[in-house]
Structures are given as C-alpha cells and as structure tokens.
Enzyme design. Sequence first.
Site, PDB file in Angstrom:
ATOM      1  N   GLU A 172       0.827  -1.196   0.000  1.00 49.00           N
ATOM      2  CA  GLU A 172       0.000   0.000   0.000  1.00 49.00           C
ATOM      3  C   GLU A 172       0.871   1.259   0.000  1.00 49.00           C
ATOM      4  O   GLU A 172       1.842   1.349   0.752  1.00 49.00           O
ATOM      5  CB  GLU A 172      -0.906  -0.023   1.236  1.00 49.00           C
ATOM      6  CG  GLU A 172      -1.911   1.106   1.326  1.00 49.00           C
ATOM      7  CD  GLU A 172      -2.844   0.962   2.515  1.00 49.00           C
ATOM      8  OE1 GLU A 172      -3.821   1.727   2.594  1.00 49.00           O
ATOM      9  OE2 GLU A 172      -2.600   0.091   3.383  1.00 49.00           O
ATOM     10  N   LYS A 231      -9.199   3.218  -2.646  1.00 47.88           N
ATOM     11  CA  LYS A 231      -9.549   2.446  -1.455  1.00 47.88           C
ATOM     12  C   LYS A 231     -10.950   2.813  -0.994  1.00 47.88           C
ATOM     13  O   LYS A 231     -11.329   3.983  -0.941  1.00 47.88           O
ATOM     14  CB  LYS A 231      -8.530   2.724  -0.348  1.00 47.88           C
ATOM     15  CG  LYS A 231      -8.604   1.782   0.837  1.00 47.88           C
ATOM     16  CD  LYS A 231      -7.419   1.996   1.775  1.00 47.88           C
ATOM     17  CE  LYS A 231      -7.425   1.013   2.941  1.00 47.88           C
ATOM     18  NZ  LYS A 231      -6.241   1.212   3.815  1.00 47.88           N
ATOM     19  N   CYS A 246      -5.713  -3.389   1.886  1.00 48.48           N
ATOM     20  CA  CYS A 246      -5.490  -3.493   3.328  1.00 48.48           C
ATOM     21  C   CYS A 246      -6.785  -3.647   4.141  1.00 48.48           C
ATOM     22  O   CYS A 246      -7.329  -4.733   4.254  1.00 48.48           O
ATOM     23  CB  CYS A 246      -4.684  -2.300   3.826  1.00 48.48           C
ATOM     24  SG  CYS A 246      -3.911  -2.574   5.449  1.00 48.48           S
ATOM     25  N   SER A 297      21.376  -0.853  33.820  1.00 50.02           N
ATOM     26  CA  SER A 297      21.222  -0.803  35.275  1.00 50.02           C
ATOM     27  C   SER A 297      21.444  -2.133  35.972  1.00 50.02           C
ATOM     28  O   SER A 297      21.552  -2.179  37.192  1.00 50.02           O
ATOM     29  CB  SER A 297      19.815  -0.311  35.614  1.00 50.02           C
ATOM     30  OG  SER A 297      18.844  -1.296  35.246  1.00 50.02           O
ATOM     31  N   SER A 303      16.571  -2.920  31.116  1.00 52.68           N
ATOM     32  CA  SER A 303      17.749  -2.492  30.352  1.00 52.68           C
ATOM     33  C   SER A 303      18.503  -3.692  29.786  1.00 52.68           C
ATOM     34  O   SER A 303      19.087  -3.605  28.702  1.00 52.68           O
ATOM     35  CB  SER A 303      18.670  -1.628  31.208  1.00 52.68           C
ATOM     36  OG  SER A 303      19.164  -2.346  32.323  1.00 52.68           O
TER      37      SER A 303
END
EC number: 6.3.5.1
Length: 746
Positions: free
Chosen positions: A45, A114, A175, A357, A362
């Site tokens: 698309e 569309k 879509c 950390s 993390s």
Amino acid sequence: MGRKVTVATCALNQWALDFEGNLQRILKSIEIAKRKGATYRLGPELEICGYGCWDHFYESDTLLHSLQVLAALLESPVTQDIICDVGMPVMHRNVRYNCRVIFLNRRILLIRPKMALANEGNYRELRWFTPWSRTRQTEEYFLPRMLQSLTKQETVPFGDAVLATRDTCIGSEICEELWTPHSPHVDMGLDGVEIFTNASGSHHVLRKAHARVDLVTMATTKNGGIYLLANQKGCDGDRLYYDGCALIAMNGHILAQGSQFSLDDVEVLTATLDLEDVRSYRAEISSRNLAASKASPYPRVKVDFALSSREDLLEPLSEPLEWKYHSPTEEISLGPACWLWDFLRRSQQAGFFLPLSGGVDSAATACLVYSMCRQVCEAVNNGNQEVLADVRTIVDHLDYTPRDPRELCGRVLTTCYMASENSSRETRDRAAELARQIGSHHIGLDVDPAVKAVVGIFSLATGKRPLFAVHGGSRRENLALQNVQARIRMVVAYLFAQLSLWARGARGGLLVLGSANVDESLLGYLTKYDCSSADINPIGGISKTDLRAFVHFCLEHFQLPALEGILAAPATAELEPLADGRVSQTDEEDMGMTYADLSVYGRLRKVAKTGPYGMFCKLVSLWKDVCSPRQVADKVRWFFCKYSMNRHKMTTLTPAYHAESYSPDDNRFDLRPFLYNTSWPWQFRCIEAQGPPRCAEARPARLAQCTCSAPFPRLCTSWGLPRSCSSSPATAPLAGCEPACSIAWL
C-alpha cells in the site's frame, strides 16, 4: 493449455518520502518477479511515497513526486510485459484517494481507490483520504500531461472495477478492506473474479500474524480463488514496524509464505497456480453458485494480455505449505531488533548508547541490540550487499565485514552503569558481566558528585537540605531526592552519547536508548525526564511479563548466563538508601500492585475500553477465585488514581516500538486527557453502590485510605505512607487529597 499462471507479491522496506529509494526498490521487485516468470506483480500500500507520510499527504509536493515516480515506472523497460500494481495517493476532482494504479506496457489499465479506510488505533487515513463510496462504478480520470505523453491516453478508468484478461479476472482489495465485515472479495468472487490482490500497510503487534493469515485462508475457503497479499516491511519513519508476511493462498491453502522479520529491503514471492483448480473448487459449492447467479456485475476493464502461456503443460505447480508462526519471544527478539537497524542506518548515527542498570528492562534492551547484530551478521553471511554497505557506513570502515555479533556489538553499542550511593554491588556486577558477554563497550561511572552538586545548589538557595525518609525526611523530600538521581542520569547519558566516540577517536554520535516497559509507562512509574527519556525505546510497547519471557529466551538461545542472575533479582529502581548494603526498595512494593495485575488493567482499559466501574464489574468475575469484591474495588481505585495522576507523563514519552494492543502512547494510539480529577468521585461512587464490604486487611500492598470530605473514603495518592486530610477535591485537582500530592507530577 493456457491455465497455469505465475503471480508475484512482495514485501518492501519503503521509507516515507524517500522517492528515489522507493522507486529503486519497486523496480528491483518487478525485475525479480519477471526473472521468476511472473506476469502479475503486486506491491504494498502507498509504496511509491511510503505509507507513513502522515500530514505530508496534504502537500501537493507528495502528489507531484508520486506522479513523477509513476512516470519513471511507466517509462522503464523493467516494467514491460508484466502487469504492475503499485500504490500511491491520487487526487481526483480535488479529492485525495489512497489508490492502486495498475498498468501494462506503458498504459494505465485502472486506478482503483480504497473503499474502506483504516481509522482506528495507529491509523488515521480519514484525516488525509476520502473513501470511494460508489460501489461497482467508475469515472473517467484525466491524466496529468506528464503521463499523457507517456501512455498516449487522455483518460483512464477510476473507481470500483476489475480486470478481465484473456484467461482470467483480477480484483483488488486494499489493506483494511480485508478486515471489514463485508469485504469486496466476497462480491468480486461471486462475480467470477479468480485472483484477488490485497496491498497492505499492516504493522506488527505481538500475536497478530495468525489473524492476517486466517482472514486470507477463510476468504478463499468460502469462495475459492487465488489471493495475493503484499505488505510493507521495516520502519518507515516512526513508531511502527511493518512486518511483511507477504503470502499467496488458493482455495484455503497457503502456497507461499514471506518472512515476518528480515533485513532484506526487497522480498518477492511467486507461485505457479492452475486456474482450473479454482473453477473446479467453486463448481461443487452449490450455496456459493446460487449466490453467484444473483450477483450484481462489476465493471470489467478488458486487457489484451494473458497471465498464462499456451505451452504450460510441463510447468510445475506450487505445493501447499503449513504457515510457520514465531512464538511471542521470537517476535520480540526479531521485530524490535529490525526496527533498531532501520533507525540506526537511516538516522546515519554511529551506534547506540544504553544506560545499563543490571535490571530486566535495560538487559532486554541490550539483548535486542545484540539480536540486531546477530541478524546483521547473518544477512552479510547470506550475501546481502545492502546490509554490508550500511554496516560499513555505520562503523566508518569501508573494508569492514562483520562476522561475530559480539565484535559488531562492541562497535555499535556503548553501555554505561551509572552508580549512585544507593546502587548495590550486585547490580553493578550484573551489568558489567552482561556487557562482557554481548561484547558492548562498557563504561562504569559514579553520578554522586553531580547529584550532590545539584542538591547543594538547592541548599545554598533555600538554606534547607532535603533528606531521605529513612534519615528522617518527609515523603516530598524522599521523592525529590530519588528524582534528581534519575534526571542526572539522563543528562549524563546524552553527554556521553554525543562525546564518547569523540573521546575514543571515532566519528559520529550515538542514539540514546530508553528502557521503560509498557506497564511502567501505563502507571507512570517513572521519573519525568529521567533515563526513560531517550531518542527511541525498543521495549516501550512490551509488557514486563513478556520481557521476562524474552530475557529467558535470550538466556537459552544466545547463551548469555549473566541473564540468570538478572532474572532472579527483584525489580528495583535503587534510588533509596541501601539497608546494610542490600536493596531496600522494590518496584512492585512502590507501585502497590504487581506487573501481572498491571497487564490486566492495561488490556481492560484500552482493549476492552472500560472505565473504573466497567473494570470493577469485569474483574469481580475474572478474579472471583482469588479476590473478594472489596479487594477488587480497592485495586481498581488504586490503579485509576495512580494512572490518572501520572497520565501527563505520556505526553513526553520516548518514541517506542509499538508491539502491544494496550500501549498508553499519547502520540497517536491512545488519545486521552492528561489533567484528570484523580478522585473519580462519580465513578468510584458507582463502585461503592455495588456494596463491596470494607475490609482493611483486603487492601492492596501499601494502600492507604484517606479521610477526606468526599462522598466516600478515597485512596491516598502518594506512593507510600498512610495519612489523612480534610481538603476538598476542588482545592487539590492533581491528587485528590491535598496540594502536596502534586509531587507525583515529578
């Protein structure tokens, strides 16, 4: 014989407004399709301009450049002798439409607008486009002069029509039309259309792939036919990752499956299919044939071209296959990693900077960068020259060839443990060991001098020195001292992102990675403008539960034993003083709820669309075996107080990979106020009207009741200690108890 057709669909990594790059990728896909013997090529698309242009769709430049690319495609010898189906915006009678432009040998056959626009969640197509509402009708579209000189056509059909070639009939969907209650393929199939095409711009969400596959297989199971689905792939400039999954199906069976995640910019699928299989399949479905006998006809655009050849007797046919799905942990390991790669190469930065950390979040972010490095090495080993060229540009080494993910990770990822006096030796060691195992360039530093300097400025100006609660300070002092540590880390992170490569004699800067998960963002359990404030956040749309599962996946599949200790440790911010050298603060105790509960609240709030009362009604039933109605009422009230009080933090949330259906992203997906009456008096009164008996011991962890002058007792909106007050909601709009509660806005 003239009954076997070879058709092609593709997944392209297009980039919004990159007209030159988009053109080259389209041409490459057509060239590959022709090389594989296809006579019809379908693309994603809006592939010419890129799906994510957003308000650039308003600009006449976007329309002009799209037409220029279309002219280049029409003129190219690559597009000869194959029906090409491309996507672009088109203005017809001063109205913008999201269109498919189908052409063959320098002649435009049909412009198909569309008819059902996506306008929920992350999609805002009605903002820029208008749906074509005249079913089975066409008009004349007057071509711009730049196209007339190429096609020798003055007008072409524009509207809801199908193509009739010498040997078959082809109809288009775009879509969202596949997802509607009455999709166009139903009526087109009843009118004799044998090949359906769907050009999509569909983004990744965890556990979504099966829905897309089910829709296609069910469409061809009920009505018969061949179905081609094309999709965009990659990051085209924002929070979404488009996950490919191009496919070809026939009569309820999958014949070709494209990858969901890969670093290939162009992927083309082809299948050779027998049209007679469609006709014989439909012949025995009497209910379908009865409906077809009464179907209204579509306008047919006659095309003097055949998809099949006369000499196809010995042409081998494609065989059905079983769709292979990724597990959610595999999706996490691949999707955000591909998104990071697109961001890195397209931003022209030299790598990432990650505050590490020693906790799960993390660590998961670091593992995603490591997964990206693994995929880059794999792509290079498979001969992907585009990836090789990109990685050489990133590391500023024209002869470099990545072979080892750890070595590459050392070039593109800098991790940093920022210790304070409240940091434990255990988290410091876990961060350093994980960095060693993935190969990142690791820095350990102490932010205490900066923290003390900032607090010292306050003390000099006011004559007051704030203290932590364990040292006799108030709740406000305690929270302020936690926040200043977190914010100093953000400042340090950006300083090192800009200058750490300079200090090492290398060129370029680094993108700062955030690592706040979707549950913490939903509740607002983060400091505004701390290390959650970054350039991008690859885990910001993923729940804590899924992240823990992903880290366990990395432990097993990436052989990173350091993750075992990280998974075993309690989640903690480490912002309050240690107790005898041990962590005294945990996330779930601070929040007053578990991460598992937060995921439930998030899905009910966003996906089930419940407010406080609706959530209470659902949870009374859902949790009937583990919670009393009183406990449910207290939990719901506590969540909504905290959520609404901290909602303002979502307005500055770092752009995050969208992976979860209950993301609180305020940018486009979850549009809500950020100034609430946090006491929710009417809504909570409705809960109390249901009569759940009060029971002090049934309250959630660290929950306290306020003795306010409201219609009923309300929850204390602080993070911690019980208290009482007598102010009215009108004088304390931010917290619902007293103006001091405004510290939660920090």
